[in-house]
Motif scaffolding. Structure first.
Motif, PDB file in Angstrom:
ATOM      1  N   PRO A  42       0.819  -1.224   0.000  1.00 34.17           N
ATOM      2  CA  PRO A  42       0.000   0.000   0.000  1.00 34.17           C
ATOM      3  C   PRO A  42       0.846   1.265   0.000  1.00 34.17           C
ATOM      4  CG  PRO A  42      -0.853  -1.601   1.568  1.00 34.17           C
ATOM      5  CD  PRO A  42       0.458  -2.139   1.095  1.00 34.17           C
ATOM      6  N   GLU A  61      -4.461   3.372   0.212  1.00 33.94           N
ATOM      7  CA  GLU A  61      -4.050   3.113  -1.175  1.00 33.94           C
ATOM      8  C   GLU A  61      -4.638   4.199  -2.063  1.00 33.94           C
ATOM      9  OE1 GLU A  61      -2.259   1.057  -4.458  1.00 33.94           O
ATOM     10  OE2 GLU A  61      -1.910   1.212  -2.302  1.00 33.94           O
ATOM     11  N   HIS A  63      -5.306   5.695  -6.064  1.00 35.40           N
ATOM     12  CA  HIS A  63      -5.403   5.415  -7.497  1.00 35.40           C
ATOM     13  C   HIS A  63      -6.085   6.584  -8.203  1.00 35.40           C
ATOM     14  CE1 HIS A  63      -5.238   0.959  -6.329  1.00 35.40           C
ATOM     15  NE2 HIS A  63      -4.165   1.184  -7.062  1.00 35.40           N
ATOM     16  N   SER A  66     -10.964   4.125  -9.234  1.00 38.46           N
ATOM     17  CA  SER A  66     -11.188   3.028  -8.287  1.00 38.46           C
ATOM     18  C   SER A  66     -10.880   1.683  -8.923  1.00 38.46           C
ATOM     19  CB  SER A  66     -12.642   3.041  -7.808  1.00 38.46           C
ATOM     20  OG  SER A  66     -12.954   4.264  -7.199  1.00 38.46           O
ATOM     21  N   TRP A  69      -7.654  -0.594  -8.759  1.00 36.74           N
ATOM     22  CA  TRP A  69      -7.441  -1.619  -7.723  1.00 36.74           C
ATOM     23  C   TRP A  69      -7.440  -3.012  -8.341  1.00 36.74           C
ATOM     24  CZ3 TRP A  69      -7.038  -1.111  -2.280  1.00 36.74           C
ATOM     25  CH2 TRP A  69      -7.136  -2.293  -1.553  1.00 36.74           C
ATOM     26  N   HIS A  74      -4.758  -5.899  -6.781  1.00 37.45           N
ATOM     27  CA  HIS A  74      -4.717  -5.798  -5.321  1.00 37.45           C
ATOM     28  C   HIS A  74      -5.758  -6.705  -4.676  1.00 37.45           C
ATOM     29  CE1 HIS A  74      -1.960  -2.679  -6.034  1.00 37.45           C
ATOM     30  NE2 HIS A  74      -2.759  -1.628  -5.978  1.00 37.45           N
ATOM     31  N   ASP A  75      -6.804  -7.040  -5.428  1.00 35.64           N
ATOM     32  CA  ASP A  75      -7.856  -7.898  -4.874  1.00 35.64           C
ATOM     33  C   ASP A  75      -7.367  -9.311  -4.605  1.00 35.64           C
ATOM     34  OD1 ASP A  75      -7.599  -7.976  -7.721  1.00 35.64           O
ATOM     35  OD2 ASP A  75      -9.440  -9.184  -7.823  1.00 35.64           O
ATOM     36  N   TYR A  80      -2.880  -5.966   0.918  1.00 38.67           N
ATOM     37  CA  TYR A  80      -3.834  -4.861   0.842  1.00 38.67           C
ATOM     38  C   TYR A  80      -5.078  -5.108   1.698  1.00 38.67           C
ATOM     39  CZ  TYR A  80      -0.916  -3.103  -2.891  1.00 38.67           C
ATOM     40  OH  TYR A  80       0.149  -2.606  -3.602  1.00 38.67           O
ATOM     41  N   HIS A  86      -9.505   4.017   0.496  1.00 36.41           N
ATOM     42  CA  HIS A  86      -9.105   4.032  -0.901  1.00 36.41           C
ATOM     43  C   HIS A  86      -9.313   5.462  -1.408  1.00 36.41           C
ATOM     44  CE1 HIS A  86      -9.529   2.067  -5.155  1.00 36.41           C
ATOM     45  NE2 HIS A  86      -8.309   2.494  -4.913  1.00 36.41           N
ATOM     46  N   ILE A  95     -15.135  -1.172  -4.606  1.00 30.70           N
ATOM     47  CA  ILE A  95     -14.020  -2.097  -4.385  1.00 30.70           C
ATOM     48  C   ILE A  95     -14.174  -2.760  -3.023  1.00 30.70           C
ATOM     49  CG2 ILE A  95     -11.510  -2.293  -4.121  1.00 30.70           C
ATOM     50  CD1 ILE A  95     -12.456  -1.770  -6.979  1.00 30.70           C
ATOM     51  N   ARG A  97     -12.453  -5.820  -0.162  1.00 34.10           N
ATOM     52  CA  ARG A  97     -11.284  -6.628   0.212  1.00 34.10           C
ATOM     53  C   ARG A  97     -11.533  -8.074  -0.182  1.00 34.10           C
ATOM     54  NH1 ARG A  97     -12.435  -3.792   4.977  1.00 34.10           N
ATOM     55  NH2 ARG A  97     -11.072  -1.988   5.338  1.00 34.10           N
ATOM     56  N   THR A 105     -14.165   4.715   0.341  1.00 36.62           N
ATOM     57  CA  THR A 105     -13.480   5.423  -0.745  1.00 36.62           C
ATOM     58  C   THR A 105     -13.673   6.924  -0.597  1.00 36.62           C
ATOM     59  OG1 THR A 105     -13.816   3.549  -2.254  1.00 36.62           O
ATOM     60  CG2 THR A 105     -13.301   5.684  -3.251  1.00 36.62           C
TER      61      THR A 105
END
Length: 424
Positions: A42, A61, A63, A66, A69, A74-75, A80, A86, A95, A97, A105
């Motif tokens: 991250p 993190e 970006h 979105s 990701w 990262h998923d 992460y 985010h 997004i 986890r 976000t």
């Protein structure tokens, strides 16, 4: 807009951080922006945010979109899983986890003037855009930042020298010899000079310390510059000496085709520089120790005051006579050796042995040495940058090489000042 710019904006809090909400409408308060992570994982560690009534501690993190990701996979990366926020410029996808929990976000909209100025700095021609704002820098800032640039340059060079010393078993006389030879190449022939020195250890030269002819023979022979059938007495004597020493020590010369002569002044031809190096090695058996013992700049400079042997007063290469002229190391050449050899070497040795006084002496050498003259320094001078000493020119060369050329504005202290002022 680049992701690196968005990270920079977050790191330096260059956006309005009041009345923030997540994309789901929950009130958001940033308590700690976290620490920038320059390695894998991250972007920011150990951040703290309050979302609604809940305090979260973890990673952030960043970006542009979105959906980046998922593009960055990262998923599927457990590193992460501890991302608590985010931060994006554009929210185009929800997004989650790996456990399926949605990641809060935050959309940030940077100041447009900052974005435009950054794009001008990175897309415009080198040195032209940013420098026009230098008159607005805080008093004393440029001088302070030049000090940082000099330290960065010396640290970078000293790291290379320390690594070289490790390969040479920690022998600092040998390290000086190899570094000295490389410096004699003056950039264009640095590589063949380094190859030459590595092919001919200093201990072998030291065995012939009393004989300049034998030192010249070994250097010219190992450089591959002695003809198989010499046509004058001087080269013939060197060839005879080299053939004997080559067999005695099992030497193998480097490829003569490595040497470059194109667009070079005759005074800088490899033959002349090798002849000067031979004189220097003949004059000083323990040059590194002599450098350490030098009490002042005058003593230090005198160590490098050498001339070639008489043959080279009327030659620039073998068998090609020229008008008689002494080929000594001039003041400018000695200045360059102090700048590119002595100061970094002393700085490296000081770092390795933890000698802060010697480290300070290395920077003082630059302060007491004349400023360099080259195309890069001339460009800075046309922009009104005054360079009074090698200390100043080394700073500006580092700025150009490591920041301007690489468009590394987001790591540059000067650019940081310029970008900050764009939003005031």
């Amino acid at each position: 807009m680049k992701e690196a710019l968005l990270q920079y904006i977050w790191q330096y809090k260059m956006f309005c951080a009041t009345n923030l909400h997540t994309t789901e409408g929950a009130p958001l308060e940033i308590i700690d922006y976290g620490k920038k992570n320059d390695n894998a994982g991250p972007d920011f560690f150990n951040a703290k945010v309050k979302i609604g009534e809940t305090l979260w501690a973890g990673n952030v993190e960043i970006h542009i979109q979105s959906s980046d990701w998922l593009r960055h996979k990262h998923d599927k990366d457990s590193r992460y899983d501890n991302v608590i926020l985010h931060v994006v410029h554009e929210h185009d996808k929800e997004i989650t986890r790996q456990d399926g929990v949605r990641i809060p976000t935050l959309i940030i909209q940077p100041n447009q003037a900052l974005i435009e100025r950054y794009e001008q700095m990175t897309q415009g021609s080198q040195l032209t855009f940013c420098s026009k704002y230098w008159g607005n820098l805080p008093n004393g800032f440029l001088r302070l930042y030049m000090s940082q640039l000099v330290t960065e340059r010396l640290c970078r060079k000293s790291t290379e020298i320390i690594e070289k010393s490790k390969l040479l078993n920690g022998d600092w006389e040998e390290t000086l010899y190899v570094t000295l030879a490389t410096a004699f190449g003056q950039g264009t022939n640095a590589f063949p000079f380094e190859k030459l020195s590595l092919s001919l250890p200093l201990r072998l030269i030291s065995k012939q310390h009393d004989s300049l002819t034998q030192i010249e023979a070994m250097l010219f022979g190992q450089a591959g510059l002695l003809c198989e059938t010499p046509t004058d007495d001087y080269e013939k004597s060197l060839k005879q000496e080299y053939d004997f020493l080559k067999n005695k020590f099992g030497l193998k010369c480097i490829d003569k085709d490595l040497w470059i002569y194109a667009r070079m002044r005759p005074a800088n031809f490899p033959h002349i520089k090798i002849a000067q190096l031979a004189q220097l090695l003949h004059k000083h058996q323990n040059l590194f120790s002599a450098i350490l013992s030098a009490k002042n700049n005058h003593e230090l400079r005198s160590l490098f005051e050498v001339e070639t042997s008489p043959y080279w007063e009327t030659h620039y290469s073998f068998n090609a006579a020229s008008i008689r002229k002494k080929k000594k190391l001039g003041d400018t050449s000695i200045d360059l050796l102090i700048i590119n050899l002595v100061a970094p070497l002393l700085f490296a040795y000081a770092q390795k042995r933890e000698l802060p006084d010697l480290m300070e002496r290395a920077t003082e050498l630059l302060e007491n040495t004349k400023s360099e003259k080259n195309n890069i320094i001339t460009q800075w001078q046309t922009l009104g940058i005054e360079c009074k000493s090698a200390y100043d020119t080394q700073a500006m060369l580092e700025l150009r090489k490591r920041y301007c050329n690489e468009k590394n504005c987001l790591r540059c202290g000067i650019a940081h000042q310029v970008l900050q002022k764009s939003i005031k």
